[in-house]
Design a protein around this motif. Structure first.
Motif, PDB file in Angstrom:
ATOM      1  N   THR A   1      23.384  12.202  26.637  1.00  0.00           N
ATOM      2  CA  THR A   1      22.193  12.852  26.093  1.00  0.00           C
ATOM      3  C   THR A   1      22.457  13.384  24.684  1.00  0.00           C
ATOM      4  O   THR A   1      21.661  13.229  23.773  1.00  0.00           O
ATOM      5  CB  THR A   1      21.752  14.009  27.016  1.00  0.00           C
ATOM      6  OG1 THR A   1      21.531  13.485  28.319  1.00  0.00           O
ATOM      7  CG2 THR A   1      20.485  14.666  26.513  1.00  0.00           C
TER       8      THR A   1
ATOM      9  N   CYS B   1      22.988  21.457  25.078  1.00  0.00           N
ATOM     10  CA  CYS B   1      22.499  20.282  25.807  1.00  0.00           C
ATOM     11  C   CYS B   1      22.351  20.625  27.281  1.00  0.00           C
ATOM     12  O   CYS B   1      23.277  21.132  27.901  1.00  0.00           O
ATOM     13  CB  CYS B   1      23.482  19.130  25.621  1.00  0.00           C
ATOM     14  SG  CYS B   1      23.156  17.739  26.707  1.00  0.00           S
TER      15      CYS B   1
ATOM     16  N   CYS C   1      28.986  12.861  27.050  1.00  0.00           N
ATOM     17  CA  CYS C   1      27.614  13.037  27.511  1.00  0.00           C
ATOM     18  C   CYS C   1      26.696  12.087  26.746  1.00  0.00           C
ATOM     19  O   CYS C   1      26.746  12.014  25.522  1.00  0.00           O
ATOM     20  CB  CYS C   1      27.188  14.488  27.290  1.00  0.00           C
ATOM     21  SG  CYS C   1      25.452  14.795  27.619  1.00  0.00           S
TER      22      CYS C   1
HETATM   23 ZN   LIG Z   1      25.265  16.731  26.484  1.00  0.00          ZN
END
Ligand SMILES: [Zn+2]
Ligand SMILES: [Zn+2]
Length: 380
Positions: A163, A187, A161
């Motif tokens: 982010t 997240c 991921c």
């Molecule tokens: Zn994430």
């Protein structure tokens, strides 16, 4: 031995909620990791936070007061079977709030246990009484065969991921009564898993499971009652990511019987008799759970009398013996008399010297006809 949470916070056993809160704030200010990085202080801070978490919750505090430890794995107040114990949830969030998630928590697994499923099964009284074997069709989630539960299209892999860079958590600085705190939360992009499925499996849209109809054979033990649940372990929904399945509960719904009402394992029914039959005595045939039975009504049977057939009720669940069958006598007074019937009844009344029984009775004294209600079930 149980941890002494009161001593940890330095409060008396009868401390009020406010006192507990004040004691905790005072200690937390001294020991908070932002203020006091000493490892020993951090350990004490964890203990103090545990103690506060327990004593500020009336249910958990009660467990402590009963000598138990709500934080001990599987340990409640009265040992096994306690609704508390391992399923304790709030503490992790508090600890995360103070320690900012960090090392102890990695990304969470995509794999989780599936939900339990509930199904209702209608049964006749004879089936709940003597047990039954039934095929039931359930529509639940099963592991997706295309991706074997992984959720990614065959030949692809989930990617890290972007982010949270695979940590599964994002952090946030907030202010509270303890000053500035770093909090972390799962997240939002990857739901805390740290990975993103770029090419989801077409058959399950990345969930790792699909819905499917299955047929199961369920065995109902004898003596079950309306509302009881039979657990079929592992027959519930498969979890996301191919996680272990939950359980399937089959809830018994007992159809109303045409004649019998059930109270526990006892059965009740009414036997409606014409006045003459109650006076002269009669025989009646009753279809019991065990077949036809001839009921003898003695001459002079009174309304409300109960004929009890021992052991003709429902078998006890997982125990020896059966309930009883109670036949409640209802005597019916004739309402429509033709001229001849009325004449005969008047004749009978005359013979029995019952022609004018309605002697006035009142508060001043009994007439012999009126009396106090007899104690017992029917007079209530
Ligand atoms: Zn994430
Ligand atoms: Zn799939």
């Amino acid at each position: 031995m149980a941890v002494d949470y009161y001593a940890t916070l330095g409060v008396r056993r009868d401390a009020t909620g406010d006192e507990i809160k004040r004691a905790y704030r005072k200690l937390a200010r001294e020991l908070h990791p932002d203020v006091n990085p000493d490892p020993e202080a951090q350990q004490r801070f964890r203990n103090v936070t545990n103690a506060y978490e327990v004593l500020s919750d009336p249910e958990k505090r009660q467990i402590v007061d009963l000598g138990g430890d709500p934080l001990a794995p599987g340990g409640g107040a009265a040992g096994a079977g306690s609704p508390f114990g391992a399923g304790f949830g709030g503490l992790g969030d508090i600890m995360d709030a103070f320690f900012g998630g960090g090392a102890s928590r990695g990304p969470r697994s995509r794999v989780r246990r599936g939900n339990d499923a509930l199904l209702r099964l209608e049964l006749d009284l004879a089936e709940t009484a003597f047990g039954a074997t039934r095929d039931i069709t359930v529509d639940t989630a099963v592991v997706c065969a295309t991706c074997s539960g992984a959720g990614a299209a065959p030949g692809t892999q989930p990617s890290t991921c972007s982010t949270c860079h695979g940590r599964g958590e994002v952090q946030q600085v907030t202010r509270s009564f303890l000053g500035q705190m770093v909090t972390s939360r799962p997240c939002p992009r990857c739901s805390g898993t740290g990975t993103v499925i770029e090419h989801p499996c077409r058959d399950c849209s990345g969930d790792g499971r699909v819905r499917k109809r299955r047929t199961l054979t369920v065995k109902i033990p004898s003596g079950v009652e309306d509302g009881m649940r039979i657990r079929l372990s592992g027959e519930g929904e498969v979890g996301p990511g191919g996680g272990p399945p939950g359980d399937l509960y089959v809830e018994v719904s007992e159809r109303q019987h045409a004649v019998f009402t059930r109270e526990g394992d006892d059965l009740h029914c009414d036997l409606r008799l014409p006045m003459t039959a109650a006076a002269l005595g009669t025989m009646a045939t009753l279809e019991t759970l065990d077949g036809s039975e001839t009921i003898t009504v003695k001459p002079g049977t009174q309304p409300g009398e109960v004929i009890r057939l021992a052991g003709r009720g429902v078998p006890h669940l997982r125990a020896v013996g059966r309930g009883h069958l109670h036949i409640h006598i209802v005597v019916e007074t004739p309402t429509k008399l033709d001229t001849e019937q009325e004449r005969l009844l008047r004749e009978l009344a005359k013979l029995r010297e019952e022609e004018t029984p309605a002697v006035v009775g009142g508060a001043s004294g009994g007439s012999g006809l009126f009396s106090r209600r007899r104690s017992g079930r029917r007079s209530r």
